[in-house]
Design an enzyme around this catalytic site. Structure first.
Site, PDB file in Angstrom:
ATOM      1  N   SER A   1      -0.907   7.540 -74.061  1.00 11.45           N
ATOM      2  CA  SER A   1       0.162   8.548 -74.317  1.00 11.45           C
ATOM      3  C   SER A   1       1.243   8.381 -75.743  1.00 11.45           C
ATOM      4  CB  SER A   1       1.245   8.979 -73.173  1.00 11.45           C
ATOM      5  OG  SER A   1       2.160   7.814 -72.938  1.00 11.45           O
TER       6      SER A   1
ATOM      7  N   LYS B   1       8.383   7.152 -73.252  1.00 18.11           N
ATOM      8  CA  LYS B   1       8.171   8.213 -74.053  1.00 18.11           C
ATOM      9  C   LYS B   1       9.198   8.263 -75.104  1.00 18.11           C
ATOM     10  CE  LYS B   1       5.100   9.703 -70.850  1.00 18.11           C
ATOM     11  NZ  LYS B   1       3.670   9.729 -71.347  1.00 18.11           N
TER      12      LYS B   1
END
Length: 244
Positions: free
Chosen positions: A52, A105
């Site tokens: 990701s 993230k």
């Protein structure tokens, strides 16, 4: 008349090996306590199990995480220099869906920000967010936000507008087309923040566990494979690479 065995003299010297063993054990205990303390309060380690955050972070990257920078480490709060989370920070936090799992993230939205994605382009407070230095799209297709599509498909390229609540932060993966992030599970409360990704201390290109427990035999096999392929699968050029 036989004489009884004489007791050892008071000044007899004990076996030096006993001293060495005791000091060795004490050193190991102190080192273990220090490492546990630092991993809990100061520098935490973390590894990347998914794609990701590609290309910023690769599967198999092992990170140092600064737990003090945001000033939320319990009794250390306010004791050392700290700052607020900034847009663009790569952050480690507990998953809102599964708090026992840690995620990594990039922060793109602060409390009070309005987040919107229009045809893959990220807007923050109505302005284009310039993040092309680290974000990218692998899939050229652009999906509309229409009910006939699955939720993960329709929210990928067109999202919002969404107002980030006070005390919360909005996160996206750099690999925008293949990231499960705040578009799907919402903003992250501040109490879930663990720290900022600081540095890659080791990057391994071999098989990386996904974090789930598969039993002792699987763990032993993973360790054996890592030892076997350590030199040939380590990405030496990524060692001690600062994360931006």
């Amino acid at each position: 008349m036989s004489s009884s065995p004489s007791p050892k003299s008071a000044d007899s010297k004990p076996d030096p090996r006993q001293f060495f063993l005791r000091e060795y054990i004490e050193a190991l205990l102190i080192a273990g306590i220090f490492l546990g303390f630092s991993n809990t309060f100061i520098i935490k380690t973390f590894y990347i199990p998914s794609e990701s955050m590609v290309e910023t972070l690769l599967v198999g990257d092992h990170l140092f995480v600064n737990r003090l920078i945001y000033g939320n480490s319990g009794s250390f709060q306010g004791a050392l220099p700290s700052r607020d989370i900034r847009r663009g920070d790569v952050v480690i936090f507990r998953s809102p869906e599964s708090p026992q799992t840690d995620l990594v993230k990039r922060c793109v939205g602060l409390p009070g920000d309005r987040i919107e994605i229009v045809d893959k382009e990220l807007l923050v407070n109505g302005e284009v967010f310039e993040d092309s230095l680290y974000s990218h799209h692998r899939d050229p297709r652009v999906f509309p936000n229409k009910r006939f599509l699955s939720r993960q498909t329709r929210l990928r390229d067109n999202f919002g507008p969404f107002d980030v609540p006070q005390g919360h932060y909005f996160f996206l993966g750099d690999n925008r087309d293949e990231s499960y992030d705040s578009r799907y599970w919402g903003a992250v409360p501040e109490r879930y923040i663990k720290g900022r990704a600081l540095m890659i201390y080791w990057s391994y290109g071999g098989e990386t566990p996904d974090g789930s427990w598969q039993g002792w035999s699987s763990k032993v096999q993973q360790v054996a494979d890592t030892v076997r392929f350590f030199f040939v699968k380590t990405r030496w050029g990524r060692s001690f690479h600062l994360i931006r």
